[in-house]
Design an enzyme around this catalytic site. Sequence first.
Site, PDB file in Angstrom:
ATOM      1  N   SER A 142       0.858  -1.190   0.000  1.00  0.00           N
ATOM      2  CA  SER A 142       0.000   0.000   0.000  1.00  0.00           C
ATOM      3  C   SER A 142       0.890   1.235   0.000  1.00  0.00           C
ATOM      4  CB  SER A 142      -0.848  -0.005   1.280  1.00  0.00           C
ATOM      5  OG  SER A 142      -1.508   1.218   1.466  1.00  0.00           O
ATOM      6  N   TYR A 155      -2.356  -1.269  10.380  1.00  0.00           N
ATOM      7  CA  TYR A 155      -2.286  -1.384   8.920  1.00  0.00           C
ATOM      8  C   TYR A 155      -0.949  -0.861   8.398  1.00  0.00           C
ATOM      9  CZ  TYR A 155      -4.073  -1.014   4.079  1.00  0.00           C
ATOM     10  OH  TYR A 155      -4.273  -1.146   2.723  1.00  0.00           O
TER      11      TYR A 155
HETATM   12  P1  NAD Z   1     -11.561  -6.027  -0.038  1.00  0.00           P
HETATM   13  O1  NAD Z   1     -12.137  -5.902   1.335  1.00  0.00           O
HETATM   14  O2  NAD Z   1     -12.384  -5.652  -1.213  1.00  0.00           O
HETATM   15  O3  NAD Z   1     -11.056  -7.505  -0.291  1.00  0.00           O
HETATM   16  C1  NAD Z   1     -10.346  -8.213   0.671  1.00  0.00           C
HETATM   17  C2  NAD Z   1     -10.415  -9.678   0.355  1.00  0.00           C
HETATM   18  O4  NAD Z   1      -9.720 -10.380   1.397  1.00  0.00           O
HETATM   19  C3  NAD Z   1     -11.832 -10.238   0.318  1.00  0.00           C
HETATM   20  O5  NAD Z   1     -11.924 -11.186  -0.732  1.00  0.00           O
HETATM   21  C4  NAD Z   1     -11.965 -10.925   1.675  1.00  0.00           C
HETATM   22  O6  NAD Z   1     -12.888 -11.989   1.624  1.00  0.00           O
HETATM   23  C5  NAD Z   1     -10.546 -11.413   1.875  1.00  0.00           C
HETATM   24  N1  NAD Z   1     -10.215 -11.664   3.261  1.00  0.00           N
HETATM   25  C6  NAD Z   1     -10.465 -10.888   4.345  1.00  0.00           C
HETATM   26  N2  NAD Z   1     -10.064 -11.526   5.462  1.00  0.00           N
HETATM   27  C7  NAD Z   1      -9.551 -12.714   5.072  1.00  0.00           C
HETATM   28  C8  NAD Z   1      -9.013 -13.817   5.759  1.00  0.00           C
HETATM   29  N3  NAD Z   1      -8.924 -13.859   7.093  1.00  0.00           N
HETATM   30  N4  NAD Z   1      -8.596 -14.887   5.037  1.00  0.00           N
HETATM   31  C9  NAD Z   1      -8.704 -14.898   3.687  1.00  0.00           C
HETATM   32  N5  NAD Z   1      -9.234 -13.880   2.987  1.00  0.00           N
HETATM   33  C10 NAD Z   1      -9.656 -12.811   3.670  1.00  0.00           C
HETATM   34  O7  NAD Z   1     -10.186  -5.207   0.027  1.00  0.00           O
HETATM   35  P2  NAD Z   1      -9.281  -4.563  -1.110  1.00  0.00           P
HETATM   36  O8  NAD Z   1      -9.445  -3.093  -1.027  1.00  0.00           O
HETATM   37  O9  NAD Z   1      -9.470  -5.256  -2.400  1.00  0.00           O
HETATM   38  O10 NAD Z   1      -7.846  -4.878  -0.503  1.00  0.00           O
HETATM   39  C11 NAD Z   1      -7.017  -5.922  -0.997  1.00  0.00           C
HETATM   40  C12 NAD Z   1      -5.592  -5.623  -0.591  1.00  0.00           C
HETATM   41  O11 NAD Z   1      -5.172  -4.377  -1.181  1.00  0.00           O
HETATM   42  C13 NAD Z   1      -5.395  -5.473   0.911  1.00  0.00           C
HETATM   43  O12 NAD Z   1      -4.183  -6.052   1.303  1.00  0.00           O
HETATM   44  C14 NAD Z   1      -5.356  -3.975   1.090  1.00  0.00           C
HETATM   45  O13 NAD Z   1      -4.634  -3.606   2.235  1.00  0.00           O
HETATM   46  C15 NAD Z   1      -4.650  -3.564  -0.182  1.00  0.00           C
HETATM   47  N6  NAD Z   1      -4.857  -2.151  -0.542  1.00  0.00           N
HETATM   48  C16 NAD Z   1      -6.095  -1.676  -0.781  1.00  0.00           C
HETATM   49  C17 NAD Z   1      -6.239  -0.322  -1.107  1.00  0.00           C
HETATM   50  C18 NAD Z   1      -7.576   0.273  -1.411  1.00  0.00           C
HETATM   51  O14 NAD Z   1      -7.662   1.503  -1.505  1.00  0.00           O
HETATM   52  N7  NAD Z   1      -8.611  -0.507  -1.588  1.00  0.00           N
HETATM   53  C19 NAD Z   1      -5.124   0.510  -1.159  1.00  0.00           C
HETATM   54  C20 NAD Z   1      -3.882  -0.025  -0.892  1.00  0.00           C
HETATM   55  C21 NAD Z   1      -3.749  -1.359  -0.582  1.00  0.00           C
END
Ligand code: NAD
Length: 260
Positions: A142, A155
């Site tokens: 991130s 985080y």
């Molecule tokens: P999201 O909530 O849409 O998806 C997260 C996924 O992880 C889901 O499929 C959920 O079912 C799964 N998950 C949650 N807990 C779990 C567990 N215990 N075991 C297995 N699977 C699990 O989130 P996102 O925004 O797509 O984030 C995905 C990654 O990208 C994360 O690591 C997040 O930190 C990173 N990220 C997101 C953003 C953003 O702005 N959305 C920015 C930077 C980094």
Amino acid sequence: MQKTRTAVITGSTSGIGLGVAHALAAEGHNVVINSYTDNDADHALAEEISAKHGNRTVYIQADMSKGEAARALIGKAAEAFGHVDILVNNAGIQHVAAIEEFPVETWDRVIAINMNSAFHTTAAALPMMREHKWGRVVNIASAHGLTASPFKSAYVTAKHGVVGMTKVVALETAEAPITCNAICPGYVLTPLVEAQLPDTMEKYGMDRETVVREVLLERQPSKQFATVEQIGGTVVFLCSDHAEQITGTTISVDGGWTAL
Ligand code: NAD
């Protein structure tokens, strides 16, 4: 014609993980999608991806908050497809609270899912990558792996840890044809970000549109969300031959956030 690889994407039933799954499936690779649930919708999602791209996609349940389950995911993926070539450590959750009020259990859970799971899956997958003389580990870190914001201590800690682990894994695999890199997205409009909107709207007394522009995208100079397709495309690039000498680094997809 490029070789069909087998990719495991943790936490991939929604958001960025699902976008990455579609991008790798579109390249013809075998894909393992994952979450902690085990219901018909999860398996239907895998079938949907296969039907759309004509590749092989399966859903494997594993709770990334548990080290043994994270390691077992790699074993089960290998049972399904022979071995694992591409590992995308994507599972992640968020919790927003001042450090004095941060619940201890939530701290442990964020660290376990966002950081420790990548340690376990990587440790389990590397022997297969070494044996098959090819591997790609892509950690979805991130902008918060490179910089900080208040109220996101667990985080930010986990994501900085993932960036550090990325460098170590890259050094340990430097002479093998294996690379390890981290993608550092800025804000991407996924359920993880949607979940932060109601509290932020209340806290600032703003409507949704104003919160998005003035608070969320305040630090994203492009004033646009990055998209799951853009993150998926970056993963595909890192898995391509063009990226063979890219290892141990971070690629920001953040509209200029970390240039500030
Ligand atoms: P999201 O909530 O849409 O998806 C997260 C996924 O992880 C889901 O499929 C959920 O079912 C799964 N998950 C949650 N807990 C779990 C567990 N215990 N075991 C297995 N699977 C699990 O989130 P996102 O925004 O797509 O984030 C995905 C990654 O990208 C994360 O690591 C997040 O930190 C990173 N990220 C997101 C953003 C953003 O702005 N959305 C920015 C930077 C980094």
